[in-house]
Design a protein around this motif. Sequence first.
Motif, mmCIF file in Angstrom:
data_model
loop_
_atom_site.group_PDB
_atom_site.id
_atom_site.type_symbol
_atom_site.label_atom_id
_atom_site.label_comp_id
_atom_site.label_asym_id
_atom_site.label_seq_id
_atom_site.Cartn_x
_atom_site.Cartn_y
_atom_site.Cartn_z
ATOM 1 N N CYS A 102 32.883 -15.998 36.823
ATOM 2 C CA CYS A 102 33.049 -17.580 36.838
ATOM 3 C C CYS A 102 32.119 -17.829 37.919
ATOM 4 O O CYS A 102 31.588 -18.811 37.840
ATOM 5 C CB CYS A 102 34.376 -17.560 37.006
ATOM 6 S SG CYS A 102 34.985 -19.372 37.115
ATOM 7 N N ARG A 126 25.371 -15.495 33.112
ATOM 8 C CA ARG A 126 26.066 -16.845 33.726
ATOM 9 C C ARG A 126 26.658 -16.749 35.093
ATOM 10 O O ARG A 126 26.982 -15.504 35.572
ATOM 11 C CB ARG A 126 27.182 -17.240 32.751
ATOM 12 C CG ARG A 126 28.356 -16.379 32.492
ATOM 13 C CD ARG A 126 29.523 -17.166 32.282
ATOM 14 N NE ARG A 126 30.202 -17.847 33.410
ATOM 15 C CZ ARG A 126 30.984 -19.038 33.626
ATOM 16 N NH1 ARG A 126 31.117 -19.542 32.536
ATOM 17 N NH2 ARG A 126 31.191 -19.507 34.732
ATOM 18 N N LYS A 131 31.439 -25.285 41.950
ATOM 19 C CA LYS A 131 32.409 -24.955 41.116
ATOM 20 C C LYS A 131 33.374 -26.130 40.949
ATOM 21 O O LYS A 131 33.692 -26.722 41.924
ATOM 22 C CB LYS A 131 33.268 -23.640 41.474
ATOM 23 C CG LYS A 131 32.786 -22.508 41.612
ATOM 24 C CD LYS A 131 32.216 -21.983 40.229
ATOM 25 C CE LYS A 131 33.307 -21.665 39.061
ATOM 26 N NZ LYS A 131 32.794 -21.799 37.765
ATOM 27 N N PRO A 132 33.621 -26.779 39.611
ATOM 28 C CA PRO A 132 34.461 -27.796 39.637
ATOM 29 C C PRO A 132 36.010 -27.158 39.685
ATOM 30 O O PRO A 132 36.570 -26.898 38.577
ATOM 31 C CB PRO A 132 34.212 -28.362 38.341
ATOM 32 C CG PRO A 132 33.928 -27.052 37.550
ATOM 33 C CD PRO A 132 33.365 -25.996 38.481
ATOM 34 N N GLU A 164 26.275 -24.023 36.259
ATOM 35 C CA GLU A 164 26.843 -25.673 36.142
ATOM 36 C C GLU A 164 26.379 -26.676 37.187
ATOM 37 O O GLU A 164 26.006 -26.216 38.366
ATOM 38 C CB GLU A 164 28.486 -25.497 36.081
ATOM 39 C CG GLU A 164 28.962 -26.896 36.153
ATOM 40 C CD GLU A 164 30.374 -26.935 35.820
ATOM 41 O OE1 GLU A 164 31.077 -25.846 35.686
ATOM 42 O OE2 GLU A 164 31.025 -28.119 35.642
ATOM 43 N N GLN A 182 24.448 -26.128 32.925
ATOM 44 C CA GLN A 182 25.709 -26.267 32.239
ATOM 45 C C GLN A 182 26.579 -27.518 32.708
ATOM 46 O O GLN A 182 26.551 -27.823 33.825
ATOM 47 C CB GLN A 182 26.466 -24.955 32.544
ATOM 48 C CG GLN A 182 27.911 -25.075 31.872
ATOM 49 C CD GLN A 182 28.880 -23.781 32.217
ATOM 50 O OE1 GLN A 182 28.127 -22.635 32.380
ATOM 51 N NE2 GLN A 182 29.963 -24.145 32.571
ATOM 52 N N GLY A 184 30.216 -28.962 32.561
ATOM 53 C CA GLY A 184 31.544 -28.672 32.395
ATOM 54 C C GLY A 184 32.460 -29.646 31.659
ATOM 55 O O GLY A 184 32.111 -30.744 31.636
ATOM 56 N N THR A 185 33.532 -29.005 31.301
ATOM 57 C CA THR A 185 34.476 -29.807 30.544
ATOM 58 C C THR A 185 34.842 -31.013 31.250
ATOM 59 O O THR A 185 34.963 -32.231 30.620
ATOM 60 C CB THR A 185 35.696 -29.006 29.955
ATOM 61 O OG1 THR A 185 36.625 -29.753 29.116
ATOM 62 C CG2 THR A 185 36.611 -28.743 31.440
ATOM 63 N N ARG A 186 35.025 -31.054 32.613
ATOM 64 C CA ARG A 186 35.691 -32.351 33.135
ATOM 65 C C ARG A 186 34.429 -33.308 33.483
ATOM 66 O O ARG A 186 34.580 -34.488 33.851
ATOM 67 C CB ARG A 186 35.908 -31.745 34.625
ATOM 68 C CG ARG A 186 37.012 -31.014 34.690
ATOM 69 C CD ARG A 186 37.048 -30.086 35.900
ATOM 70 N NE ARG A 186 38.588 -28.992 35.585
ATOM 71 C CZ ARG A 186 38.311 -28.120 35.053
ATOM 72 N NH1 ARG A 186 37.126 -27.615 34.767
ATOM 73 N NH2 ARG A 186 39.142 -27.119 35.124
ATOM 74 N N LYS A 207 29.683 -28.498 27.535
ATOM 75 C CA LYS A 207 30.883 -27.977 27.150
ATOM 76 C C LYS A 207 31.748 -29.202 26.730
ATOM 77 O O LYS A 207 31.780 -30.638 27.230
ATOM 78 C CB LYS A 207 31.541 -27.324 28.450
ATOM 79 C CG LYS A 207 30.893 -26.080 28.747
ATOM 80 C CD LYS A 207 31.759 -25.214 29.725
ATOM 81 C CE LYS A 207 31.800 -23.671 29.436
ATOM 82 N NZ LYS A 207 32.914 -23.054 30.056
ATOM 83 N N ARG A 237 35.112 -24.868 24.228
ATOM 84 C CA ARG A 237 35.645 -24.072 25.418
ATOM 85 C C ARG A 237 37.297 -24.327 25.379
ATOM 86 O O ARG A 237 37.958 -24.118 26.204
ATOM 87 C CB ARG A 237 35.027 -24.363 26.688
ATOM 88 C CG ARG A 237 34.860 -25.747 27.126
ATOM 89 C CD ARG A 237 36.364 -26.483 27.433
ATOM 90 N NE ARG A 237 36.568 -25.808 28.680
ATOM 91 C CZ ARG A 237 37.894 -26.085 29.390
ATOM 92 N NH1 ARG A 237 38.735 -26.701 28.591
ATOM 93 N NH2 ARG A 237 38.217 -25.791 30.407
ATOM 94 N N ASP A 269 33.260 -20.460 24.304
ATOM 95 C CA ASP A 269 33.809 -19.777 25.155
ATOM 96 C C ASP A 269 35.277 -19.468 25.311
ATOM 97 O O ASP A 269 36.193 -20.101 25.489
ATOM 98 C CB ASP A 269 33.386 -20.711 26.442
ATOM 99 C CG ASP A 269 34.015 -20.451 27.812
ATOM 100 O OD1 ASP A 269 34.894 -19.191 28.021
ATOM 101 O OD2 ASP A 269 33.970 -21.038 28.853
ATOM 102 N N HIS A 272 37.475 -19.392 29.083
ATOM 103 C CA HIS A 272 38.156 -20.548 29.133
ATOM 104 C C HIS A 272 39.224 -21.104 27.994
ATOM 105 O O HIS A 272 40.102 -21.751 28.180
ATOM 106 C CB HIS A 272 37.467 -21.560 29.552
ATOM 107 C CG HIS A 272 36.398 -21.594 31.076
ATOM 108 N ND1 HIS A 272 35.512 -20.765 31.104
ATOM 109 C CD2 HIS A 272 36.891 -21.726 32.307
ATOM 110 C CE1 HIS A 272 34.942 -20.514 32.113
ATOM 111 N NE2 HIS A 272 36.050 -21.196 33.029
ATOM 112 N N GLU A 298 33.205 -14.736 30.670
ATOM 113 C CA GLU A 298 33.411 -14.370 31.863
ATOM 114 C C GLU A 298 33.391 -12.837 32.107
ATOM 115 O O GLU A 298 34.515 -12.219 31.590
ATOM 116 C CB GLU A 298 34.401 -15.134 32.647
ATOM 117 C CG GLU A 298 34.043 -16.638 32.788
ATOM 118 C CD GLU A 298 35.017 -17.598 33.598
ATOM 119 O OE1 GLU A 298 34.385 -18.666 34.174
ATOM 120 O OE2 GLU A 298 36.208 -17.143 33.710
HETATM 121 C C1 PEP Z 1 32.914 -22.457 33.720
HETATM 122 O O1 PEP Z 1 32.358 -22.240 32.810
HETATM 123 O O2 PEP Z 1 32.979 -21.688 34.719
HETATM 124 C C2 PEP Z 1 33.944 -23.545 33.812
HETATM 125 C C3 PEP Z 1 34.331 -24.390 34.892
HETATM 126 O O3 PEP Z 1 34.135 -24.021 32.658
HETATM 127 P P1 PEP Z 1 34.801 -25.382 31.898
HETATM 128 O O4 PEP Z 1 34.064 -26.582 32.360
HETATM 129 O O5 PEP Z 1 34.809 -25.124 30.517
HETATM 130 O O6 PEP Z 1 36.222 -25.347 32.665
#
Ligand code: PEP
Length: 338
Positions: A102, A126, A131-132, A164, A182, A184-186, A207, A237, A269, A272, A298
Amino acid sequence: MIVVLKKNATEKQIQHIKQRAMDLGFKIHESKGVEVTILGLIGDERKLNKQQIEAMEGVEKVMEVLKPYKLASRDFHPHDTVIDVNGVKIGGKELIIMAGPCAVESEAQICGIAKEVKKLGAQILRGGAFKPRSSPYAFQGLEGEGLKHLAKAREQTGLPIITEVLDTHEVPLVAEYADILQVGTRNMQNFKLLKALGKQKKPVLLKRGMSATLEEFLMAAEYIMSEGNHNVILCERGIRTFNTYTRNTLDLAIVPVLKKLTHLPIVVDPSHGTGKYDLVIPMSRAAVAAGCDGLIIECHTEPEKSVSDADQTISPKRLAELIKEIKPIANAVGKVMK
Ligand code: PEP
Ligand code: MN
């Protein structure tokens, strides 16, 4: 565009709607039924604002015939897009495995994992440097230092790296190191970030937002593409549903639907998507059967020591099992694995 009129629409209202469409250069095809009357507006749909027509009195609903996404649509680009990442082709015949932790935790950690996943057949490494995290108190990633460690792992293994990018300002820095950036989802609807990624040349793995509809997902891809970068990889994801027994609900039906609607590669994915290490193999099997172009997983040499997402992280031993199990499924759906 198709305009369905209300049952009780008055002649005056209908005339007003027609006049508005004609003023915009549309030809009108009227179809009067017993129950409903429908107006077919023939012309350039981009000149019409659907919501404005829907707001007119006498209108029940408006349906677009053309899709709002153009560059991402298969109508405009019938053949599959194949993205070449340092020789690894995503979206073609081969099923691609992206694997790694991760988060990048140290140079030794990422280099060690890179060697393991490469040995098992993964083609892309990856690892998150930015990190979000849901909590501001949780580990935020090694940031620039983490990118350097990823570059070291690539140097030692030859594996291209995906990582990311969280913020528009960091796009140049992340693009300098990463082979795939990348989103991310957010951040799926962070339109400024999407535009900035569209202006640079590296491929982008987008994502799906955790509450995004299929159309919102494709429109996010369209944002990147409209700025000139057509190398977009879509990633399912998992989404938010009423279900609480998995972290997210992995929407695998979107894979064949996306395959029909877009030419872009689709990666799944299951880490997640489920949040549980023991669900990663079964859902990988299902994702491959559904027709995805690759998986992003992961994996950590010591999952229980993983600083983030330990509960959904698999060991190299499990990754080996996963790859062994998906091979015949990949072959059955017309994909190859080296
Ligand atoms: C990730 O791939 O580490 C991640 C934070 O993914 P997601 O944005 O899908 O939560
Ligand atoms: Mn994670």
